[in-house]
Design an enzyme around this catalytic site. Structure first.
Site, PDB file in Angstrom:
ATOM      1  N   ARG A  93      -5.642   7.562   0.670  1.00  0.00           N
ATOM      2  CA  ARG A  93      -4.588   7.039   1.563  1.00  0.00           C
ATOM      3  C   ARG A  93      -4.515   7.855   2.860  1.00  0.00           C
ATOM      4  NH1 ARG A  93       1.890   6.841   0.134  1.00  0.00           N
ATOM      5  NH2 ARG A  93       2.664   6.820   2.271  1.00  0.00           N
ATOM      6  N   ASN A 147      -0.387  -1.482  -4.219  1.00  0.00           N
ATOM      7  CA  ASN A 147      -0.526  -1.938  -2.838  1.00  0.00           C
ATOM      8  C   ASN A 147      -1.981  -2.156  -2.443  1.00  0.00           C
ATOM      9  OD1 ASN A 147       2.046  -2.246  -1.772  1.00  0.00           O
ATOM     10  ND2 ASN A 147       2.314  -0.020  -1.567  1.00  0.00           N
ATOM     11  N   CYS A 168       7.495  -5.673  -4.973  1.00  0.00           N
ATOM     12  CA  CYS A 168       7.712  -4.626  -3.977  1.00  0.00           C
ATOM     13  C   CYS A 168       9.182  -4.262  -4.008  1.00  0.00           C
ATOM     14  CB  CYS A 168       7.348  -5.158  -2.598  1.00  0.00           C
ATOM     15  SG  CYS A 168       7.734  -4.003  -1.268  1.00  0.00           S
ATOM     16  N   HIS A 198       5.705  -6.627   2.859  1.00  0.00           N
ATOM     17  CA  HIS A 198       5.936  -5.663   3.939  1.00  0.00           C
ATOM     18  C   HIS A 198       6.052  -6.355   5.300  1.00  0.00           C
ATOM     19  CE1 HIS A 198       4.478  -1.972   1.409  1.00  0.00           C
ATOM     20  NE2 HIS A 198       5.464  -2.652   0.848  1.00  0.00           N
ATOM     21  N   TYR A 252       9.569  -2.291   7.820  1.00  0.00           N
ATOM     22  CA  TYR A 252       8.131  -2.286   8.152  1.00  0.00           C
ATOM     23  C   TYR A 252       7.832  -3.086   9.428  1.00  0.00           C
ATOM     24  CZ  TYR A 252       6.193  -0.213   3.852  1.00  0.00           C
ATOM     25  OH  TYR A 252       5.818   0.643   2.844  1.00  0.00           O
TER      26      TYR A 252
HETATM   27  C1  G6P Z   1       7.962   1.390  -0.012  1.00  0.00           C
HETATM   28  C2  G6P Z   1       7.026   0.271  -0.301  1.00  0.00           C
HETATM   29  C3  G6P Z   1       5.967   0.659  -1.277  1.00  0.00           C
HETATM   30  C4  G6P Z   1       5.269   1.897  -0.786  1.00  0.00           C
HETATM   31  C5  G6P Z   1       6.259   3.008  -0.622  1.00  0.00           C
HETATM   32  C6  G6P Z   1       5.589   4.206   0.023  1.00  0.00           C
HETATM   33  O1  G6P Z   1       8.918   1.456  -0.992  1.00  0.00           O
HETATM   34  O2  G6P Z   1       7.674  -0.880  -0.768  1.00  0.00           O
HETATM   35  O3  G6P Z   1       5.072  -0.404  -1.401  1.00  0.00           O
HETATM   36  O4  G6P Z   1       4.251   2.291  -1.663  1.00  0.00           O
HETATM   37  O5  G6P Z   1       7.343   2.638   0.165  1.00  0.00           O
HETATM   38  O6  G6P Z   1       6.320   5.354  -0.255  1.00  0.00           O
HETATM   39  P1  G6P Z   1       5.675   6.811  -0.109  1.00  0.00           P
HETATM   40  O7  G6P Z   1       6.727   7.726  -0.559  1.00  0.00           O
HETATM   41  O8  G6P Z   1       4.427   6.825  -0.954  1.00  0.00           O
HETATM   42  O9  G6P Z   1       5.330   6.956   1.343  1.00  0.00           O
HETATM   43 MN    MN Z   2       6.063  -2.337  -1.243  1.00  0.00          MN
END
Ligand code: G6P
Ligand code: MN
Length: 432
Positions: A93, A147, A168, A198, A252
């Site tokens: 990531r 995701n 989600c 998103h 988003y």
């Molecule tokens: C949100 C989204 C998720 C995503 C997450 C990332 O809740 O809906 O799909 O994975 O944020 O969070 P993070 O703490 O990994 O940046």
């Molecule tokens: Mn999500």
């Protein structure tokens, strides 16, 4: 007997799910809960699995928690399979985020080129999981949180006979924010939601049956009640724009409406040393330190630092709605099937659907407002090309996908990003 399996069980999010199953044990009496992970995730699986076992013991419910690295064993006779895998883990990531930023393009887990790259790594793995499910639990439901959830759901619905739903935490977080703004509970709020994962908008907001749409939009314009996920830069949209749009966008959407500002914000964050993925890695490390403590028997508050906090609200209530044939309305990723005539029937959208034992039945929507139609359609085209590239490993399709994303400003930049992405990910791309 009710058997639930979580693939990617070693994730730091697992206590979230366990907490959700414990809370709903009366209505959703999971008797066997299997956490499965790959060998490389074994240490995490053991730590978080032991916490899961302590949580269940403290709650005093009849649910056995099994930990394994054998997928076949875990899947045998399962009723529900949830996935929360991250192919290449957070390291991949972080690459997804950093590479586009080299060219001044958004570097984000799911929005923009990052979603393309994550889909290339993830789709083959999830389709392989579906083939295993055909063998071991052909009637089970696959509840996918992995995701990019919308793109992944599109691939699964096209290429696998396994029943699946993409979920989600985003829509639920919007509902919670509305509830918070009016001092009510989340289940007193209804929002009609439409878009892609998103990339959703609420256009009708009701609190206890009273239409509060205009009122809430005005609150948003004044900076009250705005949806703020922990992982999204805290930059407000201009008030006049919100009033003009008359819709409540998921946070988003800032990546599109304030692209320059959010990319600049990411560049600054990077210059200060950390992308969101790197922050998540740190949060994850400290979470696992907490999880190790044999005295800890509940979901720690520190988990709320992650963007997906409270996602079990979504996951567990949807599973319960299927299991109990509840006919509740939840926001899910599901094929359009005529919900809006502005997208093809097979296009996976994120919208309100009635959930019963036979699955998700999206509620009719009609035409998309002109203000968001083009954006949704162009991102959907990107998503369709992204799925095709992931299935074929065809580099020209991959280039078309990236070049058609509205946040990629030039074909030459798309070529550069694709080149760097493929070089950094060759290990995870058997199809290329
Ligand atoms: C949100 C989204 C998720 C995503 C997450 C990332 O809740 O809906 O799909 O994975 O944020 O969070 P993070 O703490 O990994 O940046
Ligand atoms: Mn999500």
């Amino acid at each position: 007997r009710l058997k639930v399996v979580t693939v990617g069980g070693g994730s730091s999010y697992t206590p979230e799910l366990i907490d959700g199953f414990i809370r709903r044990h009366q209505e959703l009496p999971v008797s066997e809960y299997w956490l499965v992970d790959i060998d490389a995730g074994k240490e995490k699986l053991e730590i978080v699995g032991a916490l899961a076992q302590r949580m269940v013991k403290k709650a005093g419910i009849k649910m056995t928690v099994h930990l394994t690295t054998h997928l076949d064993e875990a899947l045998a006779g399962a009723d529900f399979v949830t996935t929360q895998i991250r192919v290449g883990q957070l390291a991949a990531r972080i690459q997804d985020e950093k590479i586009p930023l080299r060219y001044g393009v958004l570097g984000q887990e799911t929005t923009g080129p990052g979603g393309f790259m994550k889909a290339q790594r993830t789709i083959p793995v999830l389709l392989a999981l579906c083939r295993k499910m055909e063998e071991h639990c052909p009637d089970a439901w696959l509840i996918n949180f992995t995701n990019p959830a919308g793109i992944v759901t599109e691939a699964l619905s096209r290429y696998s006979p396994i029943k699946s739903l993409g979920i989600c935490s985003g829509a639920n977080s919007m509902l919670r924010d509305i509830a918070h703004a009016y001092g009510v509970e989340r289940d007193e709020v209804y929002a009609r939601i439409m878009g892609l994962n998103h990339l959703i908008f609420a256009d009708r907001i009701a609190v206890n049956g009273h239409d509060m749409t205009d009122d809430f939009i005005e609150k948003l314009a004044q900076g009250v009640g705005s949806n703020q996920l922990k992982n999204i830069p805290d930059i407000g949209l201009p008030a006049e724009f919100i009033r003009a749009l008359k819709l409540y966008p998921l946070s988003y959407l800032k990546y599109f409406y304030l692209n320059r500002e959010t990319v600049e914000h990411e560049c600054q964050t990077l210059a200060q040393g950390m992308t969101r993925g790197e922050q998540s890695l740190m949060i994850e490390k400290s979470l696992f330190e907490l999880y190790r403590d044999p005295g800890l028997c509940e979901k720690p508050a520190a988990l709320s630092a992650r963007g997906g906090a409270l996602y079990s609200d979504t996951a567990c209530s949807i599973i319960s709605s299927i299991y109990n044939n509840k006919c509740e309305i939840h926001v899910v990723n599901v094929p359009n099937q005529g919900t809006t005539p502005d997208l093809s029937d097979t296009a996976v959208i994120e919208t309100n659907a009635m959930i019963d034992a036979s699955g998700a039945h999206p509620l009719a929507y009609g035409r998309l407002p002109a203000s968001i139609k083009g954006l949704i359609q162009s991102v959907k085209a990107f998503e369709e090309l992204t799925v095709e590239a992931a299935m074929t490993g065809d580099k020209s399709t991959a280039l078309l996908a990236l070049a058609s994303h509205p946040l990629v400003p030039s074909v030459a930049v798309a070529e550069q990003i694709l080149h760097d992405y493929l070089a950094a990910n060759w290990n995870y791309l058997p199809q290329y």
